[in-house]
Design an enzyme around this catalytic site. Sequence first.
Site, mmCIF file in Angstrom:
data_model
loop_
_atom_site.group_PDB
_atom_site.id
_atom_site.type_symbol
_atom_site.label_atom_id
_atom_site.label_comp_id
_atom_site.label_asym_id
_atom_site.label_seq_id
_atom_site.Cartn_x
_atom_site.Cartn_y
_atom_site.Cartn_z
ATOM 1 N N PHE A 2 42.507 29.989 42.490
ATOM 2 C CA PHE A 2 42.945 28.940 41.841
ATOM 3 C C PHE A 2 44.314 29.298 42.882
ATOM 4 O O PHE A 2 44.611 30.118 43.375
ATOM 5 C CB PHE A 2 43.227 29.360 40.632
ATOM 6 N N SER A 40 33.941 26.742 37.597
ATOM 7 C CA SER A 40 34.449 27.826 37.222
ATOM 8 C C SER A 40 36.141 27.079 36.879
ATOM 9 O O SER A 40 36.511 26.384 37.525
ATOM 10 C CB SER A 40 34.997 29.060 38.121
ATOM 11 N N CYS A 47 39.511 33.360 34.509
ATOM 12 C CA CYS A 47 38.430 32.218 34.731
ATOM 13 C C CYS A 47 37.062 32.389 34.028
ATOM 14 O O CYS A 47 36.481 33.213 33.560
ATOM 15 C CB CYS A 47 38.139 33.350 36.265
ATOM 16 N N THR A 49 32.959 30.408 32.408
ATOM 17 C CA THR A 49 32.982 29.247 33.542
ATOM 18 C C THR A 49 32.400 28.158 32.621
ATOM 19 O O THR A 49 32.095 28.853 31.304
ATOM 20 C CB THR A 49 31.604 30.185 33.317
ATOM 21 N N ALA A 63 32.916 36.681 27.259
ATOM 22 C CA ALA A 63 31.985 38.242 26.375
ATOM 23 C C ALA A 63 32.705 38.759 25.939
ATOM 24 O O ALA A 63 33.928 38.500 25.800
ATOM 25 C CB ALA A 63 31.262 38.306 28.415
ATOM 26 N N HIS A 101 41.785 36.554 37.175
ATOM 27 C CA HIS A 101 41.365 38.236 36.444
ATOM 28 C C HIS A 101 42.660 38.621 35.584
ATOM 29 O O HIS A 101 43.257 39.298 36.236
ATOM 30 C CB HIS A 101 41.074 39.064 37.612
ATOM 31 N N THR A 146 57.573 31.975 40.040
ATOM 32 C CA THR A 146 58.399 32.872 40.913
ATOM 33 C C THR A 146 59.130 33.650 39.972
ATOM 34 O O THR A 146 60.524 33.293 39.508
ATOM 35 C CB THR A 146 59.235 32.445 41.746
#
Length: 211
Positions: A2, A40, A47, A49, A63, A101, A146
Site C-alpha cells: 500500500f 488485500s 492488511c 483479505t 485471526a 503489518h 510525515t
Amino acid sequence: MFTGIVEESGGIAAVTEDEDGRRLRIEAEEVATDLDRGQSVSVSGVCLTVEEHGSGWFEVFLASETVEKTYLGKVAPGDAVNLERAMAADGRFDGHVVQGHVDATAEVLDVREIGEDWEYEFTIPNGFGKYVVDKGSVTVDGISLTVAERGDDSFSVAIIPETRSVTNLSEKEPGDPVHLEVDVIAKYAERLLDDAGFEVGDAEVAQTLEH
C-alpha cells in the site's frame, strides 16, 4: 503493498465472533465497487483479505493474532476505519512503502487546531523510538504521514483539512488507540547495521537514518 493514501473512511456495519477469531462487515462506497474475493485491503493500516463482498460492503476475518495485536478486536458497529486497496502496478506512488503489518498500537496524546490545519500528537511505543525521526515517514491507522516533530516519547504530525475529512482522524480524541507502522526502510537499515557488526542504541540509529 500500500502507499498510505487512504481512499475513504468506511464504517463497521457488523461484527461476528467465533472461537477462531472475529469477522467484520465493512460499509464502503468507493472501495467496495472494485473488489475480488482474496484481494488485500488495508483496514486502518491492517492488511486483511476480502472473504465476501457485495454492493457497498465487504467482509474480512481477523485471526486471533490480529485481534491481540491491533485494536480491531475492539471495534464495534458504527466505528470508522480507513480503507485503501492494494496499489496497482501502474499506479502513482504518492505516499511511501506501507506493508499493512502493524508494528504496535500507539495512543493519541493531543489534538490541536492551528488555523485551518490540525496537529496530532501520538505516543511512541516502547522499542520503536529508533524508527521515528524528524521529517521521516510513518504510518498511523494506514495513513502515510510525515513526522513534524519528534519528542522523547512522542511525535507530532501536521494534518491538512483534506486528510482529516477523508480519514477517521476527525473522530480521534486523546486516549484513543491508533495503529503504528514504522518505515520498513528504517528496519532494513537497522538489520544491515546489525549484520555489519555495529552496536548502536535508539538515538544513534535515529541519527544515522536522518542522514
